[in-house]
Design a protein around this motif. Structure first.
Motif, short mmCIF file in Angstrom:
data_model
loop_
_atom_site.label_atom_id
_atom_site.label_comp_id
_atom_site.label_asym_id
_atom_site.label_seq_id
_atom_site.Cartn_x
_atom_site.Cartn_y
_atom_site.Cartn_z
N GLY A 6 -9.33 -9.99 3.96
CA GLY A 6 -8.23 -9.57 4.82
C GLY A 6 -7.31 -8.58 4.14
O GLY A 6 -6.91 -7.56 4.73
N THR A 7 -7.00 -8.84 2.87
CA THR A 7 -6.14 -7.92 2.11
C THR A 7 -6.81 -6.56 1.98
O THR A 7 -6.19 -5.51 2.17
CB THR A 7 -5.88 -8.50 0.71
N ARG A 9 -9.03 -5.23 3.96
CA ARG A 9 -9.04 -4.53 5.25
C ARG A 9 -7.68 -3.88 5.55
O ARG A 9 -7.61 -2.74 5.99
CB ARG A 9 -9.41 -5.50 6.38
N ILE A 10 -6.60 -4.63 5.29
CA ILE A 10 -5.26 -4.09 5.55
C ILE A 10 -5.00 -2.86 4.68
O ILE A 10 -4.52 -1.83 5.16
CB ILE A 10 -4.19 -5.18 5.30
N LEU A 11 -5.34 -2.96 3.40
CA LEU A 11 -5.10 -1.82 2.52
C LEU A 11 -5.98 -0.63 2.91
O LEU A 11 -5.55 0.52 2.86
CB LEU A 11 -5.36 -2.22 1.06
N LEU A 146 8.98 12.60 2.38
CA LEU A 146 8.28 11.48 3.04
C LEU A 146 6.77 11.67 2.93
O LEU A 146 6.03 10.71 2.68
CB LEU A 146 8.70 11.39 4.51
N ILE A 149 5.67 10.69 -0.40
CA ILE A 149 5.63 9.22 -0.55
C ILE A 149 4.39 8.66 0.14
O ILE A 149 3.74 7.74 -0.37
CB ILE A 149 6.92 8.60 -0.01
N LEU A 152 1.66 9.12 -2.17
CA LEU A 152 1.71 8.11 -3.23
C LEU A 152 1.15 6.77 -2.71
O LEU A 152 0.40 6.08 -3.43
CB LEU A 152 3.16 7.93 -3.67
N LEU A 153 1.49 6.44 -1.47
CA LEU A 153 0.97 5.22 -0.84
C LEU A 153 -0.55 5.31 -0.71
O LEU A 153 -1.28 4.35 -1.01
CB LEU A 153 1.62 5.06 0.54
N THR A 157 -3.02 2.77 -2.59
CA THR A 157 -3.96 1.90 -1.87
C THR A 157 -5.40 2.28 -2.22
O THR A 157 -6.27 1.40 -2.35
CB THR A 157 -3.74 2.00 -0.34
N TRP A 203 4.42 11.78 -7.02
CA TRP A 203 5.67 11.22 -7.54
C TRP A 203 6.70 12.32 -7.81
O TRP A 203 7.86 12.20 -7.43
CB TRP A 203 5.40 10.41 -8.82
N ALA A 206 7.95 13.86 -4.53
CA ALA A 206 8.83 12.94 -3.82
C ALA A 206 10.21 12.91 -4.46
O ALA A 206 11.24 12.97 -3.77
CB ALA A 206 8.22 11.53 -3.82
#
Lengths: 517, 91
Positions: A6-7, A9-11, A146, A149, A152-153, A157, A203, A206
Motif C-alpha cells: 500500500g505504501t 502504491r501511494i508513493l 512550487l 518543490i 524535490l517530491l 518518492t 533544492w 526552491a
C-alpha cells in the motif's frame, strides 16, 4: 528494504501524478536552464555588433573615459537617476547601459572607443534566464518555487520506490520489450543517472525562488522585528542614502573603479549600479565576481566623493547570505569552469528527457482505459513539453528574422516566445493524437535549431562554423546545431518506437510496474 | 476491501496533499523564526533551511496518514498555530 504494497502504491501514484502535472513547466525550466548556463557566451550571437575576433583587446581606460563623457554630457539635463552599466568583457566588448525612462526599461550599447551609441536589439539569453525562474510573470517566482518543490517530491518518492534496485536499473534497458517497459527502463536509467543533479537543482531552485517570493517579505517581521535595514544588512546589500535634492556632477567612474579595486583586489568588477545620479548623495555599487568556492558575488559602495562606504565580500556577512549565495552558485554551476557547465547542460537535457519518458510511462499505463481527464492531461503535456522546445526555437528564429529597426525589438522576441508556447498548448488540446503532436513539435524545433547557424551565416555574410571568427559565435553555432540534432533524434525515436504486441513481451502489459519487481 | 482499495486516496485526501499540506508547511516555516530563541540571522537561516524539506515532505505525510480526518486535523492544527504566531508578529 521492501516497502509495504500500500505504501509503495501511494508513493508511486504521488510520483506519477506530481510528475505528470508539473511536467510542462519542468521540461520548459530544464531546457531554459540549459540555455541560461551560456547566457553570457550567447550575447555576440544574439547581438551581432558585439562580434569580434579571438584576439580583440579591451582598452579599459578608454571605455571609462567614454562612459564619463556620456554621463557628463547628460548631467543637469536628461541624466537618469538610476543607471546600470555593464563594463566591457571578452564576450561583450561594448559598454551596456540600462535605465528606466517613464517606467519602461531602456538599454543601449556604447562603443568604448568611439562613443557610438546603438539601441539594444536583443536581450534573448537574459530573457530566457529570467523565464527559467518564471520571473517576468506575475507571481512567477512563487510558482517556480512550487514547481521546484514538486520536483524535490518527485525525486524523493522516486528514490524511495527505487531503493535496493539502483544497481540493476542503472544499466537495464530492454528496447524489445513492451512499450511501457521500454519507456520505464529509459525513465529509470535517466532518473538514476541524474538523481543527484536533479535533487541539487530542485533544492537550490526552491530555496532561491521561495526565499525571493515569500520568505524575504515576511522575515522582515518575524526574524528582524520589522527592521528592514537589519534584514538588508544581513544579506550584505544595505539600503543607500536618499537624494539630498542638491545637484552635483556625475561621479568619476575611473576613481570609483580604482577605489573598488583597492577595497577588493583580485575581484573581477563587472558592473556599476549608479544611484541618485545628478544629486550630491549619489553613490555607485560596484558589483564583482570572486572565485571563493560556493561564494561568488562582491559589492563595493563608493560615494560621489570617492569614499568607500561599504564592502561586501563574497558570500556576504552572515550565515543566511552565505547559504542563499551558495544555493545560487551551486544552481548556476558558477563554482567551476566551462566543463561543469557543459556537464550541467547535458544533465539538464537528460532531466528533461526523464520527465518526458515518465509522462510516456504514465500514458502507456492508462492507454487501455483513458478517461477524459487522462486524455486532456496527455494532450496538455504533449503540447506543453513539445511547445517548450518549439518556443525556444521560435525565439531564436525571431532573433534572426525580426527587422533590426523594429521599435522595442526585444519585447517582440519575448512575445514570440510566449505566443509560441501558448499556441502549442492550446493547439495540442484540440489535436487528436498527443504523441504525434509532441513528435511534430520536437521535429520542427530540431529543424529550426539545425538551420539557425546557416541562417545567421547567410545574414551576416560569414562562413558557418568558422573557428577563425568570433569564438563565441562558433561555439553558439555548434551548440545550436547539437541541440537541434538532439531534438530531431528525440522526435525520430518517439515516432519510430510503435507499440508491440503485448503477447511478444516477456513482461506482460497488464502487470503493473510496481508489481513486476 | 482490498489493501489497494483501502489505500487509494479520495478527493478530500488529494486536496489535503496538494493544497493543505504545502500551505500548512509554508505557514509553519514563516512563523518559525518568530519563536526560535536566537539572533535574527539564525532565525532567518532556520526558516530557509526548513521550508523546502517541510513543503516536500508534508504531502507525503498526508498521503500516508491513517485517515483523511487525521490528515486534515494535522493540517488545521499546524496552520492555526502558525497563523496565531504570525498574527502576533504582524500586530
Amino acid at each position: 528494504m521492501r516497502l509495504k504494497s500500500g505504501t509503495y502504491r501511494i508513493l508511486w501514484e504521488a510520483h506519477a501524478w506530481a510528475g505528470a502535472v508539473a511536467s510542462v513547466l519542468l521540461v520548459g525550466m530544464f531546457l531554459l536552464g540549459v540555455v541560461s548556463l551560456f547566457r553570457h557566451e550567447l550575447m555576440p550571437w544574439q547581438e551581432p555588433r558585439l562580434r569580434t575576433g579571438a584576439s580583440a583587446v579591451i582598452d579599459e581606460a578608454k571605455a571609462l573615459e567614454t562612459l564619463q563623457g556620456w554621463l557628463d554630457a547628460r548631467a543637469g539635463k536628461d541624466l537618469p537617476t538610476q543607471l546600470d552599466v555593464d563594463l566591457p568583457a571578452p564576450y561583450s566588448p561594448w559598454l551596456r547601459l540600462e535605465w528606466k525612462e517613464g517606467g519602461a526599461k531602456t538599454a543601449v550599447w556604447l562603443e568604448p572607443g568611439t562613443g557610438e551609441q546603438a539601441p539594444e536589439q536583443s536581450d534573448l539569453s537574459y530573457f530566457l534566464f529570467l523565464v527559467h525562474f518564471l520571473y517576468p510573470l506575475p507571481g512567477g517566482m512563487f510558482v517556480a518555487g512550487l514547481v521546484a518543490i514538486v520536483l524535490l517530491l518527485v525525486v524523493g518518492t522516486g528514490l524511495v520506490i527505487q531503493v535496493g534496485r539502483f544497481r540493476k536499473d542503472l544499466v537495464r534497458f530492454r528496447p524489445r520489450e513492451a512499450l511501457r517497459t521500454m519507456w520505464g527502463d529509459l525513465h529509470k536509467v535517466l532518473g538514476s543517472v541524474g538523481l543527484p543533479y536533479q535533487a541539487v537543482m530542485a533544492w537550490t531552485a526552491a530555496i532561491i525562488c521561495i526565499n525571493a517570493a515569500v520568505l524575504q517579505p515576511v522575515m522582515v517581521r518575524t526574524a528582524f522585528d520589522g527592521n528592514l535595514e537589519a534584514g538588508l544588512a544581513t544579506l550584505g546589500y544595505p539600503r543607500g542614502d536618499k537624494p539630498s535634492k542638491q545637484p552635483a556632477e556625475a561621479p568619476r567612474v575611473a576613481t570609483v573603479l580604482a577605489r573598488a579595486r583597492e577595497a577588493l583586489p583580485g575581484v573581477r568588477h563587472y558592473r556599476f549600479s549608479l544611484r541618485n545620479l545628478g544629486d550630491a548623495s549619489a553613490y555607485v555599487d560596484v558589483r564583482g565576481y570572486a572565485r571563493a568556492g560556493l561564494h561568488e558575488f562582491t559589492a563595493v559602495r563608493v560615494s560621489q566623493s570617492g569614499e568607500v562606504r561599504h564592502v561586501r565580500e563574497a558570500g556576504g556577512p552572515a550565515a543566511t547570505a552565505k547559504l542563499l549565495e551558495a544555493a545560487y552558485v551551486l544552481h548556476s554551476g558558477l563554482y567551476a569552469g566551462m566543463g561543469v557547465r557543459l556537464a550541467y547542460a547535458l544533465l539538464g537535457i537528460f532531466s528533461a528527457l526523464c520527465v518526458v519518458t515518465g509522462n510516456l510511462v504514465w500514458l502507456e499505463r492508462r492507454s487501455r482505459s483513458m478517461r477524459r481527464v487522462d486524455v486532456a492531461l496527455a494532450r496538455f503535456t504533449a503540447g506543453g513539453c513539445g511547445g517548450a522546445a518549439f518556443a525556444l526555437a521560435a525565439a531564436f528564429l525571431a532573433n534572426q528574422l525580426l527587422p533590426e529597426a523594429l521599435p522595442r525589438r526585444p519585447d517582440w522576441e519575448h512575445g514570440v516566445f510566449y505566443a509560441s508556447w501558448c499556441a502549442c498548448v492550446l493547439g495540442a488540446l484540440v489535436y487528436p493524437r498527443a504523441k504525434a503532436c509532441a513528435q511534430q513539435l520536437l521535429g520542427l524545433s530540431g529543424a529550426i535549431f539545425v538551420v539557425l547557424p546557416w541562417l545567421d551565416a547567410w545574414r551576416h555574410a560569414r562562413r558557418v562554423f568558422d573557428p577563425v571568427g568570433s569564438p563565441y559565435v562558433f561555439c553558439a553555432d555548434v551548440g545550436l546545431a547539437l541541440l537541434g540534432a538532439m531534438f530531431l533524434v528525440s522526435a525520430w525515436v518517439i515516432g519510430r518506437i510503435s507499440p508491440r504486441d503485448p503477447r511478444d513481451s516477456e513482461v506482460p502489459l497488464q502487470v503493473a510496474a510496481h508489481e513486476s519487481r | 476491501m482490498s489493501a489497494a482499495a483501502r489505500h487509494r486516496p479520495g478527493v478530500s485526501r488529494l486536496l489535503a496533499a496538494v493544497l493543505g499540506a504545502p500551505l500548512a508547511a509554508l505557514l509553519v516555516s514563516l512563523a518559525l523564526p518568530a519563536v526560535v530563541p536566537a539572533s535574527s540571522d539564525v532565525r532567518y537561516l532556520a526558516a530557509c533551511i526548513v521550508v523546502i524539506p517541510l513543503m516536500a515532505a508534508a504531502p507525503c505525510a498526508v498521503l500516508l496518514a491513517r485517515s483523511t480526518a487525521r490528515a486534515w486535523g494535522g493540517i488545521a492544527l499546524a496552520s492555526t498555530a502558525a497563523l496565531v504566531v504570525l498574527w502576533r508578529a504582524f500586530t
